[in-house]
Design an enzyme around this catalytic site. Structure first.
Site, PDB file in Angstrom:
ATOM      1  N   SER A 128       0.817  -1.207   0.000  1.00 36.68           N
ATOM      2  CA  SER A 128       0.000   0.000   0.000  1.00 36.68           C
ATOM      3  C   SER A 128       0.850   1.255   0.000  1.00 36.68           C
ATOM      4  O   SER A 128       1.942   1.274   0.559  1.00 36.68           O
ATOM      5  CB  SER A 128      -0.915   0.032   1.223  1.00 36.68           C
ATOM      6  N   LYS A 182      -4.542  -6.856   3.405  1.00 38.01           N
ATOM      7  CA  LYS A 182      -4.528  -5.705   2.489  1.00 38.01           C
ATOM      8  C   LYS A 182      -5.959  -5.357   2.063  1.00 38.01           C
ATOM      9  O   LYS A 182      -6.323  -4.193   1.912  1.00 38.01           O
ATOM     10  CB  LYS A 182      -3.657  -5.993   1.261  1.00 38.01           C
TER      11      LYS A 182
END
Ligand code: 6PG
Length: 478
Positions: A128, A182
């Site tokens: 990310s 995630k």
């Protein structure tokens, strides 16, 4: 010389990640399906460090030191499968194949199993932080085997963001755990963005502030407990003026939110696991409603009625503080729900996920990075089996302090016809969670009435049914 690590798929994320590896001193093998991208990377950024560029997959694999470590940065879905198949044929047992895209965790579980049969370590890793994160230090959430992490982990930790000297990367758990976490990160990202957008809307509509004034409010919030990347960039978005029209950019951007699917996956997964994830779900639904162009136009056309009077806020400063507290409280609910899904997923799939460590690796590099993640880490470090994040003393105090403002904001929005699905649903969740009795007893009664679905009693063990169409006496069900 052989490469320490390889990256295949050199779109922006892939090439920035490759540059990050090279700049941290790793000899980095690079490859792309069309070699123009590979050449462009070397031409423009070859000076960042040591690269070994290959035009064919075979050369690329041959350029890596054993055990090979390859990061795949291509589109999730079929393209990822194609690259995995091509590479797997050339790899040897012990090699490590990392998927750094936003893959669905069930795909990752399947791919890991197939790779394992060949002795290849398959690591699904969340990454990310967007383009800048990939280049300067992302938050990295790798799954896969602990054995793979032993040699891969130190490399990933080195290129990840660091907060207080601690890398924003840790082994999340086996097989699909990294992509699962995630996915939850992205679900929380959706909720957070929606809540910030609602705060903007209230300040704009009810308090009558201009985008620039709201930018100032957000910049101010960003110096306190709400300090976060998303609040910071929202201030910048709101300050932007459109060059063509001279209007605030936010007024000329079409109000239809896009999505690539990770928020939806979070909600689908939560539904399958039976975990209420209302804050994230409302954020996904709100994007859906924003994009329902025809229906929205239809509503304008027939003039669906709203309340007769708008909300006219008298004391703007007091209102701004109320909205800030409503945002903080709603945000905590979204995080609490997100961690609930992680806990349920870990149980379902047999992962040993350390919630505190997840909050720790989200403190830097990622889109939801925020100062208050420190508090979440502390909360889970103190009590790893915390039943809800909201039960941690620090956060219970926030709820105590925020709830009056939160209620006032939600009530005011309802009365004045401003849609605040994030704020409202989070408050409803909070009140449902803390209620001693819920009307679920009525639902159980209804279910028993029409379908003899039975119910349990508060005062004794067993399962019961009322003979609704008979003499209405109660019988014990087997
Ligand atoms: C990140 C982001 C990123 C994602 C975008 C797009 O952590 O860096 O989550 O992975 O691509 O946020 O998401 P949507 O297009 O669905 O909004």
């Amino acid at each position: 010389k052989l490469a320490d690590i390889g990256v295949t798929g050199l779109a922006v994320m892939g090439s920035n990640l490759a540059r990050n590896f090279a700049s941290k001193g790793f000899v980095t093998a690079v490859h792309n399906r069309t070699s123009a991208k590979t050449r462009a990377l070397i031409e423009q950024h070859g000076g960042d460090g040591e690269f070994i560029a290959s035009e064919t997959t075979a050369d690329f694999v041959a350029s890596l030191a054993v055990p090979r470590k390859i990061i795949i940065m291509v589109k999730a879905g079929a393209p990822t499968d194609a690259v995995i198949d091509e590479l797997s044929a050339l790899l040897e047992p012990g090699d490590i194949l990392v998927d750094g895209g936003n893959s669905q965790f069930l795909d990752t579980r399947r791919r890991e199993e197939t790779a394992r049969e060949k002795g290849i370590h398959f690591v699904g890793s969340g990454i990310s932080g967007g383009e800048e994160g990939a280049l300067l230090g992302p938050s990295i959430m790798p799954g896969g085997s602990a054995q793979a992490y032993e040699s891969l982990g130190p490399i990933l930790e080195k290129i990840s963001a660091h907060v207080d000297g601690v890398p924003c990367c840790t082994h999340v758990g086996t097989d699909g755990a990294g992509h699962f976490v995630k996915m939850i990160h992205n679900g929380i990202e959706y909720a957070d963005m929606q809540l910030i957008a609602e705060a903007y809307q209230l300040l704009r509509t009810a308090a009558g502030l201009t985008p620039v004034e709201i930018a100032d409010v957000f910049a101010e919030w960003n110096t306190g407990e709400l300090e976060s990347f998303l609040v910071e960039i929202t201030a910048q978005v709101l300050r932007q003026v459109d060059a063509e029209t001279g209007s605030p950019l936010v007024d000329v951007i079409l109000d239809a939110a896009g999505q690539k699917g990770t928020g939806t996956w979070t909600v689908q997964t939560a539904l399958n696991l039976g975990v209420p994830v209302s804050g994230i779900a409302e954020a996904v639904f709100a994007r859906g409603l924003s994009s329902a162009a025809h229906q929205r136009a239809g509503a304008q056309k027939i003039g669906l009625p709203g309340p007769s009077s708008p909300w006219v806020v008298e004391d703007k400063d007091a209102f701004i503080e109320q909205v800030r507290l409503a945002l903080y409280a709603s945000k905590l609910v979204a995080y609490a729900q997100g961690f609930d899904v992680i806990a349920a997923g870990a149980k379902e799939y047999g992962w040993d996920i350390d919630n505190g460590a997840m909050a720790r690796i989200w403190r830097g590099g990622c889109i939801i990075r925020a100062v208050f993640l420190n508090r979440i880490t502390e909360a889970f470090d103190e009590d790893a089996s915390l039943l809800s994040l909201l039960f941690a003393p620090y956060f219970t105090e926030v709820m105590t302090r925020a709830q009056d403002a939160w209620r006032a904001v939600v009530a005011g929005s309802a009365l004045s016809g401003i849609a605040t699905p994030g704020f409202s649903s989070s408050l409803a969740y909070y009140d449902g969670l803390r209620a001693e009795r819920l009307p679920a007893s009525v639902i159980q009664g209804q279910r028993d009435f029409f379908g003899a679905h039975t119910y349990k009693r508060v005062d004794k063990e067993g399962t019961f049914h009322t003979l609704w169409s008979g003499d209405k006496s109660e019988v014990e069900a087997s």
